[in-house]
Design an enzyme around this catalytic site. Structure first.
Site, PDB file in Angstrom:
ATOM      1  N   HIS A 194       8.695 152.035   2.180  1.00  0.00           N
ATOM      2  CA  HIS A 194       9.681 152.938   2.846  1.00  0.00           C
ATOM      3  C   HIS A 194       9.770 154.563   2.332  1.00  0.00           C
ATOM      4  O   HIS A 194       9.506 154.487   0.941  1.00  0.00           O
ATOM      5  CB  HIS A 194      11.051 152.446   2.702  1.00  0.00           C
ATOM      6  CG  HIS A 194      10.946 150.929   3.734  1.00  0.00           C
ATOM      7  ND1 HIS A 194      11.027 150.923   4.977  1.00  0.00           N
ATOM      8  CD2 HIS A 194      10.689 149.772   3.019  1.00  0.00           C
ATOM      9  CE1 HIS A 194      10.941 149.686   5.321  1.00  0.00           C
ATOM     10  NE2 HIS A 194      11.029 149.020   4.117  1.00  0.00           N
ATOM     11  N   GLY A 214       3.988 130.558  -7.829  1.00  0.00           N
ATOM     12  CA  GLY A 214       5.397 130.595  -7.033  1.00  0.00           C
ATOM     13  C   GLY A 214       6.201 131.576  -7.367  1.00  0.00           C
ATOM     14  O   GLY A 214       6.390 132.182  -8.520  1.00  0.00           O
ATOM     15  N   ARG A 234       1.973 142.207 -16.372  1.00  0.00           N
ATOM     16  CA  ARG A 234       1.204 142.723 -17.349  1.00  0.00           C
ATOM     17  C   ARG A 234       0.024 141.723 -17.520  1.00  0.00           C
ATOM     18  O   ARG A 234       0.321 140.326 -17.584  1.00  0.00           O
ATOM     19  CB  ARG A 234       2.118 143.102 -18.491  1.00  0.00           C
ATOM     20  CG  ARG A 234       3.069 144.120 -18.469  1.00  0.00           C
ATOM     21  CD  ARG A 234       3.808 144.569 -19.692  1.00  0.00           C
ATOM     22  NE  ARG A 234       4.560 145.598 -19.436  1.00  0.00           N
ATOM     23  CZ  ARG A 234       5.793 145.424 -19.129  1.00  0.00           C
ATOM     24  NH1 ARG A 234       6.356 144.306 -18.788  1.00  0.00           N
ATOM     25  NH2 ARG A 234       6.591 146.571 -19.087  1.00  0.00           N
TER      26      ARG A 234
END
Length: 184
Positions: free
Chosen positions: A115, A142, A180
């Site tokens: 956006h 997950g 990372r």
């Protein structure tokens, strides 16, 4: 020639998501997703017919567990032997390509829309779409979130709960927020 909002979206330009043509396409996706999510389980089934008809393309032996959600569906391409666990969300305002043998854990989220940062333009519904690409034999843990424009290389691993804001090289492993590289 004036481009439609859908054409702007597909071209990777700023577009208004509050557009009637895009509303129709999102509704089409909601209907297919609802049909998929409410279908009785079939152990022999692969990709459900509603999703197979919605997605841009798919290979053999793909399975998308319910519940599933997508914005349009028409920008999603699955390779062969792709598995999406329950609760996955793909906001496919741009192409989302998932390579052969890739697996997504439960509640993985893939976002393509970004956006506008200017409040006045954001309130007007302006956004831009960036593709997300997952190579072959990728494993997404997950609850991971893949942000607009990222590419995950072949054989890479994204740890559960990671927020991926940058590309992950082939064979790499990332975890954390922001994600990372893990070493050792």
């Amino acid at each position: 020639m004036t481009l439609t909002e859908r054409q702007k979206m597909q071209a990777g330009d700023w577009y208004c998501c509050q557009d009637s043509e895009l509303d129709v396409l999102r509704h089409r996706a909601r209907v297919a997703v609802h049909q998929h999510n409410t279908a009785p389980p079939d152990p022999a089934a692969q990709l459900s017919p509603p999703l197979a008809g919605l997605f841009a393309a798919h290979g053999e032996n793909c399975l998308v567990e319910a519940p599933f959600h997508c914005a349009y569906g028409l920008n999603i391409t699955l390779g062969r032997n792709v598995y999406l666990n329950a609760g996955c969300t793909i906001l496919d305002t741009a192409p989302v390509t998932i390579g052969d043998g890739t697996m997504l854990g439960p509640n993985v989220q893939i976002y393509c829309a970004q956006h506008h940062k200017d409040r006045d333009l954001r309130v007007q519904g302006l956004e831009i779409a960036r593709p997300v690409t997952l190579g072959a034999e990728v494993w997404i843990g997950g609850g991971a979130i893949l942000m607009p424009g990222v590419t995950i290389g072949n054989g890479a691993i994204v740890g559960a709960g990671a927020v991926v804001t940058r590309d992950v090289p082939a064979g790499g492993t990332v975890a954390g927020n922001p994600a990372r590289p893990l070493t050792g």
